[in-house]
Scaffold this active site. Structure first.
Site, PDB file in Angstrom:
ATOM      1  N   HIS A  15     -11.646   1.178   1.525  1.00  0.00           N
ATOM      2  CA  HIS A  15     -10.789   0.055   1.935  1.00  0.00           C
ATOM      3  C   HIS A  15      -9.736   0.504   2.943  1.00  0.00           C
ATOM      4  CE1 HIS A  15      -9.314  -3.971   1.657  1.00  0.00           C
ATOM      5  NE2 HIS A  15      -8.102  -3.597   1.336  1.00  0.00           N
ATOM      6  N   HIS A  30       0.829  -1.200   0.000  1.00  0.00           N
ATOM      7  CA  HIS A  30       0.000   0.000   0.000  1.00  0.00           C
ATOM      8  C   HIS A  30       0.873   1.263   0.000  1.00  0.00           C
ATOM      9  CE1 HIS A  30      -3.848  -2.086   0.863  1.00  0.00           C
ATOM     10  NE2 HIS A  30      -3.029  -2.981   1.386  1.00  0.00           N
TER      11      HIS A  30
END
Length: 491
Positions: free
Chosen positions: A205, A183
């Site tokens: 998310h 990420h």
């Protein structure tokens, strides 16, 4: 830091546990460990590395097939004809068998084991943690994110002991958190948003508080930016004002003229949120597709692909690529393997030659008399991907014992149920305990959360369990397994 932490654990005679997910980060860590072992003679023959997962071979097949999606160093190795995922010092196994029990369970024998799941909530990684945790020589390295409520998240508080069902487990081993998350961090997210120059950002998310902090910081840096953090299933309306104009020329202009009652203006008016109306001649039913050519020296052009060279300086070329390799196997065997990957395969046979048109793009010609495989396709990102997957599939067939492969395909044939059941069995063994499988009747008995008995009747797609919420969870997992086995569509 990661490699030094692993080396420190095995140097003191301990066992190193690396909880990982089956795909993605695991393969990255394996490449690092294999390279590090090769550079350290004291580790090569003394310390075993095991990658244990019921779906390990299926996972590695994905990486070998789509190797052109990997990083530049991996692609460079593959370009030299070497499979980067054939490790020198890593043993890939589906479960801990007798040959590896001494390495894994005997105290004082150093080893490195990579096992799923990555959050230690159940499965092999949880079993190994409970077996190794009381020994201070051992160590656990968490390389990914752990959801709150899982054992992986609980270890952040450095507990002295943990509760595991009906027993307590002392935690004397070392625990380190070294993130290999894929990420983006805040700086990377900010740069991405600024490069897009978009008026709207929707955050999903993520944890609610973390997304709120990110939203506030982005709006502080860019007051004109609209940042939203919607709840689940909340509808979001976005507006995208546009002021772009383009000249329609050549065949596309003729198409518009034919599709409308009056010749259209060559200039397409901007498509905004209602501030400027479209020209009357461009009726709603008129639809054209083309290439938008943007050049600082002139206004943007909307051009038919065949006329790019006529109306712009864009160089147009078509590249036909051909790859020939020795292939001592039959065309039927290659076809069988490819049908596990692709849905759209047309077959023509002429004596010793079997030709497969895969995905309507790549022709794979197997000549059993000459023992060759020829791939022919027009170069494009998608076609190159299909050709690469065919070539790697062929090479994989050549490496493995061909009688076994041929017999396996002949026996299995079109038994999609059998392949789906294999995946379901792997999923169940990795996520649940006390699994008993009747492969002939395709029935599975197991224990879920808190020793809850569960029975799976696979042919009838039934899940029997006293607790409804557990049955729902198991049923959802089985549906995901079945959905994952749908072949790649030609669309």
């Amino acid at each position: 830091r990661f490699l030094k932490a692993v080396h420190s654990i095995v140097r003191r005679g301990g066992k190193c546990l690396l909880p990982v997910f089956a795909l993605g980060r695991a393969q990255e860590l394996l490449l690092m460990l294999d390279e590090y072992w090769d550079a350290n003679p004291d580790l090569k023959d003394q310390v075993q590395i095991l990658y244990a997962s019921p779906i390990v071979f299926k996972c590695m097949k994905v990486f070998e097939t789509f190797i052109n999606f990997c990083g530049e160093p991996v692609r460079q190795v593959a370009d030299q004809g070497v499979n980067p995922f054939e490790f020198k010092y890593v043993k890939t196994i589906q479960r801990i068998t007798e040959g590896y029990r001494d390495w894994v369970y005997q105290p004082g024998v150093p080893c490195v084991v990579m096992a799923a799941p990555g959050m230690l909530q159940s499965g092999l990684s949880r079993d190994l943690f409970e077996a190794w945790a009381p020994d201070k020589r051992n160590g656990v390295i968490m390389t990914g994110y752990s959801v709150k409520g899982t054992l992986g998240s609980q270890l952040k508080s450095e507990p002295v002991e943990i509760q595991s069902q009906d027993k307590s487990v002392q935690v004397s081993c070392s625990v380190e958190f070294i993130s290999f998350s894929a990420h983006a961090d805040f700086e990377q997210t900010r740069e991405f948003v600024e490069q897009l120059k978009t008026p709207n950002v929707v955050l999903v998310h993520g944890e609610k508080d973390a997304m709120a902090r990110l939203r506030n910081k982005l709006q502080e840096l860019h007051p004109s930016l609209t940042v939203m953090t919607p709840d689940l299933v909340q509808k979001v309306d976005l507006e995208f004002p546009r002021d772009r104009q383009a000249l329609v020329v050549g065949k596309l202009a003729q198409q518009l003229e034919d599709a409308t009652a009056e010749p259209p203006s060559k200039r397409l008016q901007p498509m905004t949120n209602g501030q400027q109306p479209a020209p009357a001649a461009a009726a709603p039913s008129a639809h054209v597709e083309g290439v938008l050519v943007v050049d600082k020296k002139q206004e943007p052009l909307l051009v038919h692909p065949d006329e790019l060279a006529l109306y712009s300086d864009v160089k147009v070329s078509s590249l036909e690529e051909v790859l020939r390799v020795d292939f001592p196997l039959s065309g039927e065997l290659l076809e069988g393997a490819l049908r596990d990957l692709y849905e759209d395969i047309d077959v023509t046979v002429d004596k010793d030659v079997r030709e497969l048109l895969v995905n309507g793009a790549v022709r794979a010609r197997v000549d059993t008399a000459k023992k060759t495989l020829e791939l022919r396709w027009k170069g494009s990102p998608l076609n190159d991907l299909v050709a690469d997957s065919i070539s790697f599939t062929a090479l994989e067939l050549i490496k493995k014992p061909t009688p076994h492969q041929a017999l396996q395909w002949a026996e299995r044939g079109g038994d999609d149920e059998g392949r789906i059941f294999d995946v379901v069995e792997c999923y169940v063994r990795e996520n649940y305990s006390d699994v008993e499988v009747d492969r002939e009747a395709r029935q599975i008995d197991m224990e879920a959360e808190g020793k809850v008995k569960v029975h799976i009747d696979f042919p009838n797609r039934k899940v029997e369990c006293e607790r409804a919420e557990v049955a729902v969870k198991v049923r959802q997992g089985l549906r995901r397994c079945e959905a994952a086995m749908i072949p790649i569509s030609s669309a």
